[in-house]
Design a protein around this motif. Structure first.
Motif, short mmCIF file in Angstrom:
data_model
loop_
_atom_site.label_atom_id
_atom_site.label_comp_id
_atom_site.label_asym_id
_atom_site.label_seq_id
_atom_site.Cartn_x
_atom_site.Cartn_y
_atom_site.Cartn_z
N MET A 55 0.82 -1.21 0.00
CA MET A 55 0.00 0.00 0.00
C MET A 55 0.85 1.26 0.00
O MET A 55 0.45 2.29 -0.54
CB MET A 55 -0.95 0.01 1.21
N ASN A 56 2.04 1.19 0.59
CA ASN A 56 2.93 2.36 0.55
C ASN A 56 3.22 2.77 -0.89
O ASN A 56 3.17 3.95 -1.24
CB ASN A 56 4.24 2.05 1.27
N THR A 57 3.52 1.78 -1.74
CA THR A 57 3.79 2.06 -3.15
C THR A 57 2.54 2.55 -3.86
O THR A 57 2.57 3.52 -4.62
CB THR A 57 4.33 0.80 -3.86
N LEU A 58 1.42 1.89 -3.62
CA LEU A 58 0.17 2.25 -4.33
C LEU A 58 -0.31 3.64 -3.96
O LEU A 58 -0.77 4.39 -4.83
CB LEU A 58 -0.91 1.21 -4.02
N TYR A 59 -0.25 4.00 -2.68
CA TYR A 59 -0.68 5.34 -2.27
C TYR A 59 0.17 6.42 -2.92
O TYR A 59 -0.33 7.47 -3.33
CB TYR A 59 -0.63 5.48 -0.75
N ASP A 60 1.46 6.18 -3.02
CA ASP A 60 2.35 7.14 -3.68
C ASP A 60 1.90 7.38 -5.11
O ASP A 60 1.74 8.53 -5.55
CB ASP A 60 3.79 6.60 -3.65
N LEU A 61 1.67 6.30 -5.86
CA LEU A 61 1.30 6.44 -7.27
C LEU A 61 -0.09 7.04 -7.44
O LEU A 61 -0.33 7.82 -8.37
CB LEU A 61 1.38 5.07 -7.95
N GLN A 62 -1.00 6.69 -6.55
CA GLN A 62 -2.35 7.27 -6.62
C GLN A 62 -2.29 8.79 -6.52
O GLN A 62 -2.92 9.50 -7.31
CB GLN A 62 -3.22 6.71 -5.48
N GLU A 63 -1.55 9.28 -5.56
CA GLU A 63 -1.48 10.72 -5.35
C GLU A 63 -0.62 11.41 -6.42
O GLU A 63 -0.98 12.46 -6.94
CB GLU A 63 -0.92 11.01 -3.96
N ARG A 64 0.49 10.80 -6.76
CA ARG A 64 1.42 11.40 -7.72
C ARG A 64 0.79 11.52 -9.10
O ARG A 64 1.01 12.51 -9.81
CB ARG A 64 2.69 10.55 -7.80
N MET A 65 -0.01 10.54 -9.49
CA MET A 65 -0.57 10.49 -10.84
C MET A 65 -2.06 10.79 -10.89
O MET A 65 -2.69 10.67 -11.93
CB MET A 65 -0.29 9.11 -11.45
N ASN A 66 -2.62 11.15 -9.71
CA ASN A 66 -4.03 11.51 -9.62
C ASN A 66 -4.91 10.41 -10.21
O ASN A 66 -5.84 10.66 -10.99
CB ASN A 66 -4.31 12.84 -10.31
N LEU A 67 -4.64 9.17 -9.85
CA LEU A 67 -5.44 8.05 -10.32
C LEU A 67 -6.83 8.14 -9.71
O LEU A 67 -6.99 8.44 -8.53
CB LEU A 67 -4.78 6.72 -9.93
N ASN A 68 -7.89 7.85 -10.50
CA ASN A 68 -9.25 7.99 -10.01
C ASN A 68 -10.18 7.01 -10.72
O ASN A 68 -9.76 6.24 -11.59
CB ASN A 68 -9.74 9.43 -10.18
N GLU A 69 -11.48 7.08 -10.38
CA GLU A 69 -12.45 6.12 -10.91
C GLU A 69 -12.67 6.24 -12.41
O GLU A 69 -13.24 5.33 -13.03
CB GLU A 69 -13.79 6.29 -10.18
N LYS A 70 -12.21 7.30 -13.03
CA LYS A 70 -12.35 7.46 -14.47
C LYS A 70 -11.23 6.75 -15.25
O LYS A 70 -11.29 6.65 -16.47
CB LYS A 70 -12.37 8.94 -14.84
N ASP A 71 -10.24 6.26 -14.53
CA ASP A 71 -9.09 5.63 -15.19
C ASP A 71 -9.40 4.19 -15.58
O ASP A 71 -10.09 3.46 -14.87
CB ASP A 71 -7.85 5.67 -14.30
N HIS A 72 -8.85 3.80 -16.74
CA HIS A 72 -8.99 2.44 -17.25
C HIS A 72 -7.58 1.88 -17.43
O HIS A 72 -6.81 2.36 -18.26
CB HIS A 72 -9.75 2.46 -18.58
#
Length: 571
Positions: A155-172
């Motif tokens: 989760m440490n890695t995933l949270y970083d990428l989520q915030e850094r790349m603004n990943l959201n529910e619209k992403d495929h």
């Protein structure tokens, strides 16, 4: 990092409540919403009656595998993904090494034993954290190593990428990686974390399928090894709308060339393109570099980059003292994503995962690097483990397996990259050459297909140095000369005026001007990506079904032509 105690399955349960009616996963045959996914996961969870235990999953590229992964975690256990294409010998090794309790294989759930397994590295686990998975990666000692990772570390890695790349529910998200490789951990849980869609590609070398998915499913996040993307961009033209929709491209698992970086930026003009590095031993990635048109104008290489959140990178000399002045040393990783160790291998764990008096808990990568200004530059490997076309392989393991079954002195080399792909060469010493087909068939019983040397050369004797050791420089030079001779011989073959479309295709794919009936595709250096192109062309033009293994069995041009004719007759 959003929370100290993180749980992959808690994130999945939260996503289901918020995004239940949205499509979660799509494979070649079906699609499933988050609500439907949750229901199927819950039903499967009820069949798992143990906790904190190792559970194997024969990880085919399908929605079913995602359901099984989530069910294992939901039940409080940890999963071991197993490539269904591995030799039986390797599968048995993984199961025995982890003492796997039960295995999911398609619709079957098979209990292997009822003995409770002690949780590995329990003394290293943080409070309320649990093991998430054990992924096996190539070892330099001849056997794969099982890396033990926890929920919190991932989760440490995933949270970083989520915030850094603004990943959201619209992403495929496009899932190219096999589930037994840790790149898939980002694909699966990165999409689940934000309520996005995940499209699973049945074969990452099937460029026709990838093109179709990119154009028809509005893919916004692409995670690929450089060799696959490089090949794909050279072979396939993508629609403008698909190129402009992609907004995140992640390149890792191998060297990213400046040429590929420029091509990627040109192809996907609205995309954030990252080069990432690290290790399976540190929860997918630990370091990254945002590639832009401005920062690669005058650079001869793509930097390794800078550490990700809650991770630290050090360059250590031979005494494990940190270097800061540009001196080349071993890259070490510290922080929240470093794994617990290798399952069932205390010696290798203690050698690679260390407690540094000054720097704390470290993973010694075996990679070499140096600080260059504001970034780290990757400069090579300390041992024989290499990334070849995105797969981590051990040259020493390949050599050891060959010696075990043939008994010949041998060496395995990685040849210089040509046309965006890398090739392995096997040199062995014997009075007489062994047929390449025999060697390949034997090695395929013990190694994965991507570990099989593309070209093989016999020497009556190896060149030696003055002190009697094998002269590795001279041997590699001799291999290159043999390759050149083989290429020259091909050019001397008289071209037939009536060459078939099939042979024209082979010549084009293999990048040779001439082919003869007795030419072996593997002696010509065919690689895994080229094999899929050949397979797809045969299926499309002759309307027959075939597998990659069929080409291994009929690798000579004429033999393959005869096999196709037989298949057409059967059809």
């Amino acid at each position: 990092m959003k929370a100290k105690v993180c749980d992959l399955i808690n994130e999945f349960n939260h996503t289901n409540k918020v995004f239940g009616d949205l499509i979660a996963v799509i494979d070649k045959e079906n699609e499933i919403t988050y609500e439907e996914l949750y229901i199927q996961v819950s039903k499967l969870t009820e069949r798992i009656t143990c906790e904190n235990q190792p559970i194997g999953i024969v990880a085919r590229r399908s929605i079913q595998t995602v359901i099984q992964i989530l069910a294992v975690l939901q039940s409080g256990n940890y999963y071991i993904p197993i490539d269904p294409n591995l030799p039986e010998e390797r599968i048995d090794y993984i199961i025995n090494k982890t003492n796997t309790r039960l295995v999911f294989d398609g619709d079957q759930l098979n209990w292997l034993h009822q003995t409770k397994v002690t949780v590995p590295f329990a003394e290293k686990l943080n409070a309320n954290d649990k093991i998430a998975y054990i992924i096996f990666t190539c070892g330099s000692t001849g056997l794969p190593k099982g890396v033990v990772e926890t929920h919190e570390q991932v989760m440490n890695t995933l949270y970083d990428l989520q915030e850094r790349m603004n990943l959201n529910e619209k992403d495929h998200f496009l899932c190219l990686a096999s589930f037994n490789f840790d790149l898939s951990v980002f694909d699966v849980f990165g999409s689940i974390l934000v309520g996005g869609k995940l499209s699973i590609v049945e074969d990452q070398r099937d460029f026709v399928e990838i093109k179709k998915i990119l154009e028809e499913r509005n893919i916004t996040v692409l995670n690929s090894v450089p060799s696959v993307l490089n090949y794909f961009l050279k072979e396939i033209e993508i629609s403008k709308s698909a190129r402009e929709r992609l907004r995140v491209c992640l390149l890792s698992g191998d060297y990213v060339s400046v040429d590929l970086a420029k091509t990627t930026l040109e192809t996907f003009p609205k995309c954030q393109t990252y080069s990432l590095g690290g290790a399976t031993e540190c929860s997918i990635w630990s370091i990254l570099y945002l590639i832009t048109k401005e920062n690669i104008i005058n650079t001869p290489y793509i930097p390794y980059g800078n550490p990700m959140s809650n991770q630290r990178i050090y360059i250590l000399n031979q005494e494990f003292i940190p270097e800061i002045n540009g001196t080349i040393g071993q890259i070490a990783i510290a922080g929240s994503s470093v794994a617990l160790g290798y399952i069932g291998d205390e010696s290798k764990t203690n050698e690679t995962f260390i407690e540094h008096k000054q720097l704390g808990y470290l993973y010694l990568t075996g990679d070499l690097g140096q600080f260059c200004g504001d970034h780290i530059k990757f400069t090579g490997r300390m041992d024989s483990r290499l990334k070849v076309n995105g797969y981590r392989v051990s040259l020493s393991e390949i050599s050891a397996v060959f010696h075990q079954h043939f008994g010949f002195e041998n060496r395995v080399f990685l040849l210089e990259e040509q046309e965006g792909t890398q090739k392995l060469a096997l040199a062995y010493q014997n009075k007489e050459a062994v047929k390449s087909t025999i060697i390949r068939k034997e090695l395929l019983q013990h190694l994965a297909a991507y570990e099989i040397p593309h070209v093989q050369f016999n020497f009556s004797s190896f060149p030696l140095t003055q002190n009697g050791k094998i002269d590795m420089k001279a041997l590699k030079k001799a291999i290159m000369e043999k390759l050149h001779e083989k290429s020259s011989e091909q050019h001397r073959v008289e071209e037939s005026a009536n060459i078939s479309l099939f042979r024209q295709m082979l010549a084009e794919v293999l990048q040779t001007n001439h082919l003869s009936a007795n030419d072996s595709l593997f002696d010509l250096g065919v690689d895994s990506l080229q094999l899929v192109k050949i397979k797809n062309w045969i299926e499309e033009h002759f309307k027959v079904d075939m597998e990659i293994i069929d080409i291994y069995d009929c690798d000579h041009v004429e033999a393959l032509e005869n096999y196709i004719e037989e298949m057409k007759t059967v059809k």
